[in-house]
Every structure is written in structure tokens, then in C-alpha cells.
Design an enzyme around this catalytic site. Structure first.
Site: not given
Length: 926
Positions: A346, A649, A653
Site C-alpha cells: 500500500d 490497513d 485490504d
């Protein structure tokens, strides 16, 4: 809302029926009343404590952890210890009482050490698990606070939002666009809408109870407030858990591989014992001698420390990772980390600081640069030489009054991060946002909405020495520009927009191409129209004067670039997968030094799997992706043979994290992702993940080094006893059983400690990742073990045959003692040499290793020269010349091992260049 009792009376009279009423068929207000709670003030601390004493903690009771005695009994039943116990029994039968005593002491030592290690490992994992206890926002004593979910009790009022794990069963009181994922409970794959509407009385299936929330399900959308109705084992999850019999935890691939290796060694050991016994019987040897041979052979082939060492190394690795701010949930994941060859990261908060920062300012058609990092309010506004510093007052009004976020002097943000960047910019201009907001309150406003992409507020402000009624607008540049009729030039001279439109559009494009998020500001004087503005503020968002634009970016973490470079050097392909625009992601990717190739979500979804798999080696930045895209990418990479680590996070996800070989959740992320991930980075830092991979590689290398050392030593002993038995050397007994046991527990222990404590090799992160499909016990490894084992056997046998004096199984001899010493010294030097491969074991640092290895050298000398140890082990004193001969024979072992490693190093094609990211860990089309 129903009236509820308060204080002690309320707690005293709270006795809910655990079967009735049906909470889903009861009005929310009546549920709160039945639970003697209050929607606004919740429970008091005293009430909560009293209820917790009655109902216990809010935990699902798992199978009780085995007691220390149970663990110890399991250690006794280990095949290795059972072999030693058999050796003890046979020793007693043939009158070898001293052997029996030593063996039983060593069994006890092995059981104690193994039990202690398992208890420590379990405690370590439990401690790490406690670090991840979900939190719940609960109203206690009328104050909203965050407490551990285990402290919840029936009647607690809990607030929830997207990303939260539901901490207990509860009745929805209020909600807004609420949806939950209940697949873990009901099997329903799609999110389930929830609302407070009371359901009819009757037998409503669990999946249809739309006004109830259930423990360990997750909020995927919206917000809610609920009253806790059940906790712990009384929740729906708890009832399911109570019906399940305990399932034994599965072993990791590494553990299964080691178990297979142990079984193989057992077969080798007992086969060798059988051969020796048969030969002894054929020769007509007496039963005592035959059994003594069998004992010695059996002991020589038992790898007693193998399981304990591996468990210790994995637990040691887990503690190292925790110290490096990477919490691993399962010890086996430590080993998996070392095989990672692809990372899907990410962007926000992992590669970047997650602190929006204004970098560029375009004001009155002039460019300015903004210094400073993150949410620190220190920084300067710099300009080109010759330009006068303008009056930023009108812009400062927009920065402060067209936003709601607050930023403390210590950098704590409350509100939208982008607005926080504007507040920090205002501070750098010398403007205090909270004071400005108090001084000039809003008269009217048009709140920001994604449909029209701007925000407008109206204030009475001092402008040019007079109090004017001013409209301030902030929004997307194209939208704001479309509502403007003029624009300010230097000196705050307004000019028709057409004269400067091209310059403004070009400036917006320049900022966007740098990956900056651009916000535009405009203003309008609306004196005398206060009443009309209050009635319809939206109608005044036109005929604006363009003030300027700011370029905002989430800056890279200082260590991110170096971490990516290290990953590339280690053969790990790094990809950035983000919900940001592809242009922004591309700029960040270029700054990071990621590989080539940028694709946005729609284009990604248009590609069939085969085409995407073929293009993946040349795609490293993915923008505007969906949760489904992330899951698909992980799946395709795994099918192509990659071992994938995935960071995230947010709730969206979680699926990709669970699918990945190593799901890496951020410590500041949602509870759902932390539950789905295998590792939690408590500092949200990509550099920590690379550090974790390095530690994982180091642990795996140590396990391989230990097995290489242990297997070569065991094979040398097996060969020595077989050859001695077949050729009737020393009546078929190469060493006494106690000599072998002494070697196992008082000599080889120290080289093993050197392997464990050896620092990582300097080029650990310049090697390609290991192939997870290649087991530890592969063909090349077997060949190496055999070569090293044969070398140690040959040296020991030669030393025995060429030593002066005769041989005897009943009297101490120089020959047997020489073999014993050569094996001891050879083990010490072999451990030093084999601690690294293919690097030299004699490279620095070496002083610490030599200090440790001096201990078994001294122990060997004492075993040969002290009277009581001579009697126990059947050794005899050696002369100075004989000691030198033993040393000479022992030195052959590290010389040959180092020569073999040097040949292998020379055969490798030298390649000192860092591989291009695009060529790293290619993903094959499936």
C-alpha cells in the site's frame, strides 16, 4: 426512550434472561431498559465491574492450554527420547549402570529444555496476541472512551464505524448506511445491511436478524451505536465454539519436513543397529558386547536437539521481529518471511508518512515553494529572486475558514488530513487557524460534497481596512475555475479570467504531473446580501475571483527509498498498489525507484488473466484499484510461483491480506485487517517489513546451517560404527556409548550456540530469495551432508587406526581416546566453518565464536585427563605429541570444508550489479 434505573439499584436489578426475550424482536429502547443501561451515559464503572464479576470477561474460551506436565509428557514421548529411554533400559540389563545413569540424566535434561522452550514459545506468542486485543469505543460514566473488547459487559453502549470488528453481540440502536460482513458466522459472502428497525416476533434465522450485530463480524460500511446484549461464551460465536471439539493445530511445512527428516534418521539408526547386531551374532560375540554395540550405534544416530533447536530459533526470530516492531502471530511465519520474493505494498502510511503536506503554492499567478515536513508548523515560503513577498491574507482566510481540521503544535490531527495540510500552511504564513475561526465565524456555508467537489463559506472579514462580507471557496481546480470570472494577478489586481486561464490550467497540469493533489481557492465580495446567502448559499457560488492553488502530497518516508533499494538487491519485486490516481502513484513510484509500468484500475480490470500475468513483470505501479483487483493480483502472482507479502490497513485490504502468503497489517489500521494479517507492523513502516524479511532469511539460514552441521556429525558417527562393526575394528565398538553421549551434549552444544548467535552474513540481502519448493533435505543438501560426514568419519577412523597402542572394548586405549579427541576437536572446527555457507566460516566477526568454542576444547581436555572422567568415559591420558597429532587430524576437516566452499564460490558467475526491478522474480503466465 424508555426510563431506566440508575446507580446501584440499576445494577442490582439487572438479571437478564439468557434465553428470552428475543432481542431482535424487542424495540431498541426496551432492550436498553431490560439491560438496565442508558443510551446517553452508558454504564457506570462500578456497574461494569460488578457485571464483569458475574458474567466473566468477554472472551471465547478456547481449549485450555496444556499444563507443563502435559508438555513434559509429550516431550518424553518424542521418538528421540524414547530411543534414549530404550538405551537406558538395555544398559541396565547388561550392567552398564554408569551409561544408564548418564543417559537418563540426559533424557531428563532434554525433556526439561524442550518443555521450557515450548512454554517460552507459547508465552511469547500469547504475549504478541495480547498486543492485538481489539479495542471498543464505549460510553462509560457518560464519557466515550476506548477500552479493551474483553472488558465489555451486557448493557455497554458501543460505537462502531467501518473497519471495526464487532466486539460482542448487540442490538442496533442507531445506524447510518450500516453494513457488516458475517461470512465467518453465517457463510453469507456479501455484506449484510443493518438498521435499528425491530423485527417481528418469531423464529428469525441468524442471517436475517438485521437489527443485531454479532461478535467477530466486521463493519464494512457506515456507522452505528449498539447496546451489548451478550458477551463471551453467550455470544453466537461463543455458542458455536462450545459445540466444537478442540482441533489440534497443524504443523508448518518446515515442521513437517523436519519430522520427516527425523523419521528418516530413525530408520537409518535402527537399520544400522540391526546390521551391527546381526554381524555380532554371526561372529559369535557375547550378548553383552552385541547390546553394547547396539547402544552405541543407536545413540550415535539420534538427533536429540533437532526439534528443540528449530523451535528455539523460530521463537528467537519472533522476539527479534517484535523488537523490530513487526508482530508475528505464528512462529512458522518467521520462516515463510525468508522466502518472500514479491511485495505488494500500500502507499499511504506505509511507503509515505501519511501526513499530507503542501509542497507548492501558485498564488496570484506566481510560484512559491513550501518547506517543512508533515504536520510540523515550522517551515518557510520561498520565492524566486526579485519577486516581492505578496500579501497572503486572502489565501490565509481560505486555508483556515474553508476547513475544519485542527493540528496541535505537537502534530496531532483531528479531522481531514488534507485540511490539516492547509492549516499547517496557514501556520507557516503566521496565521493561527483556531483563533481565526473564532474571530470570523461562518454566517453560512455550502458543505463539501463529492457530487460538486467544492466547499464554500461566508464570513465578515477585514479586507483593505474595511469589514466586508466575503465568500470563500475551496475545491477541485477545474470545478473552481469553471465558477470564476476573473483572477488575481500580482498586487491583487483582478484581471479577466480569459487573460490568465491558460497559465492557470498549465500550472494545474504541472502540479498534477508531479503527483501532487491540487486544491484551488477563490473568493467573492457579497456585501449586503447576508439574508439571501443564508437562504440559498449555493446560488452565490459563481462569478468568483481565482486566488490560487496549492499542491499537496503525502511525502515519502525518509527510509522508504533505501528499503526499496535493499529489497531489489535481495531479489524482491516491489509493487505499489493504491487507490490514488495513477498519475500520483506514478510520481511516487518514480521517486521510490520502483520498476517500470503504470496501470490504472479500469485498464487492469479490462485485461484477461493471461494477458495480465504476461505483463506483470513490467507493471509495478497500480492506481485506482479495488479490493477485488488486489485479490486478483495476489492470486495471479501466487499462481506464477511468487511468495507474496501484501501490506494494507483498510477493511478493503483484508481479503488480499488473508490470501497472501504473508499478510502484513498496519498497527494503525482497522481491526479487521489486523485479524486477517499474519504480521502486524506497529510503526506502519515499509522499511520494517524489509527488516522483517531480512530477519526471516537469517533465521532460515541458521536452521539450514544447524541441520548441515548436525547431519554431517550424525552421518560420520553412523559410518564410524558401521565400518568398525563390519571390519571388526576394536571388537566392532568404535567408541563407548558414554563417549557418544558426551559428544552430543557437552561438545556439539557449543558449535550450535555459535550458529545461533552468529550475526547475519553481510551479503544476506544481496542474495536471491530461496525457492520455497526446494526442501531443506534436497539432493544437493544430501550430497553436502554426505561429503562432510564422510570427511569427519575418515579423519576419525584414520586417527584411530594410526594411533599407537592396541584396542579394547574393556580397557581404555590411546586409539579410542584419539578418535574421541579428533571427533571432539573436529566438531568444534566444523561448527566454526559450517556456520556460514558458501561464505567462509573464518571471516569476521570471529572473536565471539572463538570464545564460545574454547569451552568444548577445555571440556575435551578434562574428559581425557581427569581421573573420574577417564573412569566414566573409558579414556586415557595422552602425551603432548599425541595431542598435537589429534589437533593435526582435526584441522583437516575445516581445511577441506573451506576449500570446497571456495571452489563453489569461484564457480559462481560473479554479478555485482543490482538486478533491474523489472527482471526480479518474474511472474510466469499461468
Amino acid at each position: 426512550m424508555a426510563t431506566t434505573r440508575s446507580g446501584p439499584d440499576r445494577a442490582k436489578n439487572f438479571v437478564p434472561d439468557r434465553e428470552e426475550p428475543s432481542w431482535y424482536a424487542t424495540d431498541a429502547a426496551d432492550v436498553i431498559a431490560a439491560l438496565s443501561s442508558d443510551e446517553r451515559s452508558g454504564l457506570t464503572t462500578a456497574e461494569a465491574d460488578e457485571r464483569r464479576r458475574r458474567f466473566g470477561p468477554n472472551t471465547i474460551v478456547s481449549e485450555p492450554a496444556p499444563s507443563t506436565w502435559t508438555i513434559a509428557l509429550r516431550q518424553v514421548r518424542d521418538p528421540m527420547n524414547l530411543m534414549l529411554i530404550a538405551v537406558t533400559a538395555v544398559s541396565i540389563v547388561i550392567g552398564e549402570i554408569s551409561t544408564a545413569l548418564v543417559v537418563i540424566v540426559l533424557v531428563a535434561l532434554n525433556v526439561v529444555l524442550g518443555t521450557r522452550q515450548e512454554v517460552k514459545a507459547r508465552a511469547s506468542v500469547d504475549a504478541l496476541a495480547r498486543m492485538q486485543t481489539p479495542q471498543a469505543r464505549t460510553i462509560r460514566d457518560g464519557v466515550l472512551s476506548e477500552i479493551g473488547a474483553t472488558d465489555l459487559v451486557p448493557g455497554d453502549i458501543v460505537q462502531l464505524e467501518a473497519g471495526d470488528l464487532v466486539p460482542a453481540d448487540g442490538r442496533v440502536i442507531t445506524s447510518a448506511t450500516l453494513e457488516t460482513q458475517e461470512a465467518a458466522l453465517t457463510g453469507e459472502s456479501a455484506p449484510v445491511p443493518k438498521d435499528p428497525a425491530t423485527l417481528p416476533v418469531g423464529d428469525v434465522p441468524l442471517g436475517d436478524r438485521s437489527d443485531m450485530l454479532f461478535q467477530n463480524t466486521s463493519v464494512t460500511r457506515g456507522t452505528a451505536r449498539m447496546v451489548v446484549t451478550e458477551t463471551g461464551m453467550d455470544t453466537e460465536m461463543g455458542r458455536i465454539a462450545s459445540m466444537l471439539s478442540a482441533v489440534a493445530p497443524s504443523k508448518s511445512p518446515l515442521q513437517r519436513e523436519l519430522d520427516s527428516l527425523t523419521r528418516l534418521l530413525g530408520v537409518i539408526a535402527w537399520t544400522a543397529v540391526a546390521v551391527i547386531v546381526v554381524i555380532g551374532v554371526i561372529r559369535g560375540q557375547d550378548l553383552t558386547t552385541v547390546l553394547l554395540l547396539g547402544i552405541a550405534m543407536g545413540v550415535s544416530a539420534i538427533p536429540t536437539g533437532l526439534p528443540t533447536f528449530v523451535q528455539a530459533m523460530l521463537a528467537f526470530g519472533a522476539r527479534q521481529l517484535a523488537e523490530a516492531k513487526a508482530v508475528v502471530k505464528n512462529l512458522s511465519d518467521v520462516e515463510t518471511l525468508g522466502a518472500t520474493n514479491a511485495v505488494n505494498s500500500d502507499k499511504t502510511g506505509t511507503l509515505t508518512m501519511n501526513q499530507m503536506t503542501v509542497r507548492s503554492l501558485y498564488f496570484h499567478t506566481r510560484w512559491y515553494t513550501v518547506d517543512g515536513e508533515g504536520y510540523s508548523k515550522t517551515g518557510r515560503i520561498t520565492r524566486a529572486a526579485g519577486d516581492e513577498l505578496p500579501d497572503f491574507t486572502l489565501l490565509a482566510y481560505g486555508l483556515c475558514l474553508d476547513s475544519d481540521a485542527t493540528v496541535s503544535d505537537s502534530g496531532v490531527v483531528v479531522g481531514d488530513p488534507t485540511e490539516a495540510a492547509l492549516v499547517v500552511l496557514a501556520a507557516k504564513l503566521g496565521i493561527d487557524a483556531p483563533l481565526t475561526r473564532r474571530s470570523y465565524p461562518r454566517v453560512a456555508e455550502v458543505p463539501f460534497d463529492s457530487a460538486y467537489k467544492f466547499m464554500a463559506t461566508f464570513h465578515h472579514l477585514p479586507v483593505d481596512g474595511a469589514l466586508r462580507f466575503v465568500e470563500l471557496v475551496k475545491g477541485a481546480p477545474d470545478v473552481v475555475l469553471a465558477q470564476c470570472g476573473s483572477a488575481f494577478r500580482p498586487g491583487r489586481r483582478a484581471a479577466p479570467l480569459d487573460e490568465v486561464r491558460d497559465d492557470i490550467v498549465a500550472a494545474n497540469r504541472a502540479l498534477s504531473e508531479k503527483g501532487l493533489r491540487v486544491l484551488a481557492f477563490a473568493a467573492r465580495l457579497v456585501d449586503g446580501q447576508e439574508e439571501a446567502v443564508r437562504i440559498d448559499p449555493m446560488s452565490f457560488v459563481d462569478d468568483l475571483t481565482f486566488v490560487g492553488m496549492v499542491g499537496i502530497i503525502d511525502p515519502l518516508r525518509p527510509e522508504a527509498i533505501e528499503a526499496v533499494r535493499t529489497a531489489h538487491a535481495a531479489g524482491i519485486d516491489v509493487r505499489m498498489i493504491t487507490g490514488d490516481h495513477a498519475i500520483t502513484a506514478s510520481a511516487i513510484g518514480a521517486e521510490l525507484g520502483l520498476g517500470p509500468g503504470v496501470v490504472n484500475g479500469p485498464d487492469l480490470r479490462a485485461m484477461p488473466d493471461e494477458a495480465l500475468a504476461a505483463k506483470l513483470p513490467n507493471l509495478h505501479v497500480f492506481g485506482r484499484v479495488t479490493p477485488q483487483d488486489k485479490l486478483r493480483l495476489v492470486d495471479l502472482m501466487q499462481k506464477g510461483g511468487a511468495v507474496v507479502a501484501m501490506t494494507g490497513d483498510a477493511v478493503n485490504d483484508a481479503a488480499a491480506l488473508k490470501k497472501a502468503d504473508i499478510g502484513v497489517a498496519m498497527g494503525s489500521g482497522s481491526e479487521v485487517t489486523k485479524q486477517a494479517g499474519r504480521i502486524v507492523l506497529t510503526d506502519d513502516n515499509f522499511g520494517t517489513l524489509v527488516t522483517a524479511i531480512r530477519l526471516g532469511r537469517n533465521i532460515y539460514e541458521k536452521i539450514v546451517s544447524y541441520i548441515r552441521y548436525q547431519m554431517s556429525k550424525l552421518l560420520s558417527l553412523v559410518l564410524l560404527f558401521l565400518v568398525a562393526s563390519i571390519f571388526d575394528i576394536n571388537d566392532g565398538v568404535a567408541l563407548t556409548p558414554l563417549m557418544v553421549l558426551f559428544q552430543h551434549f557437552f561438545i556439539t552444544l557449543f558449535p550450535v550456540a555459535v550458529i545461533m548467535l552468529d550475526p547475519p552474513s553481510p551479503d544476506l540481502m544481496s542474495k536471491p530469495p530461496r525457492d520455497p519448493n526446494t526442501p531443506i533435505a534436497n539432493r544437493a543438501a544430501f550430497v553436502q551432508w554426505s561429503v562432510y560426514g564422510t570427511l569427519q568419519f575418515a579423519v576419525a577412523l584414520a586417527a584411530m587406526l594410526l594411533a599407537p597402542g592396541g584396542m579394547s572394548t574393556t580397557e581404555p586405549t590411546v586409539a579410542m581416546t584419539t578418535a574421541f579427541v579428533v571427533l571432539s576437536f573436529g566438531s568444534v572446527l566444523a561448527g566454526l566453518s559450517m556456520r556460514r555457507d558458501p561464505e567462509s566460516g573464518f571471516s569476521a566477526p570471529i572473536v565471539g565464536a572463538l570464545r564460545i568454542l574454547s569451552i568444548p576444547v577445555v571440556v575435551t581436555v578434562l574428559a581425557v585427563e581427569l581421573d573420574f572422567l577417564q573412569d566414566l568415559l573409558m579414556t586415557t591420558s595422552l602425551t603432548g605429541a599425541q595431542w598435537l597429532v589429534c589437533i593435526g587430524w582435526s584441522v583437516i576437516i575445516p581445511v577441506v570444508v573451506e576449500a570446497e566452499k571456495a571452489i563453489r564460490r569461484r564457480r559462481r558467475t560473479p554479478d555485482l550489479s543490482i538486478p533491474a526491478p523489472a527482471a526480479v522474480a518474474p511472474v510466469r503466465a499461468h
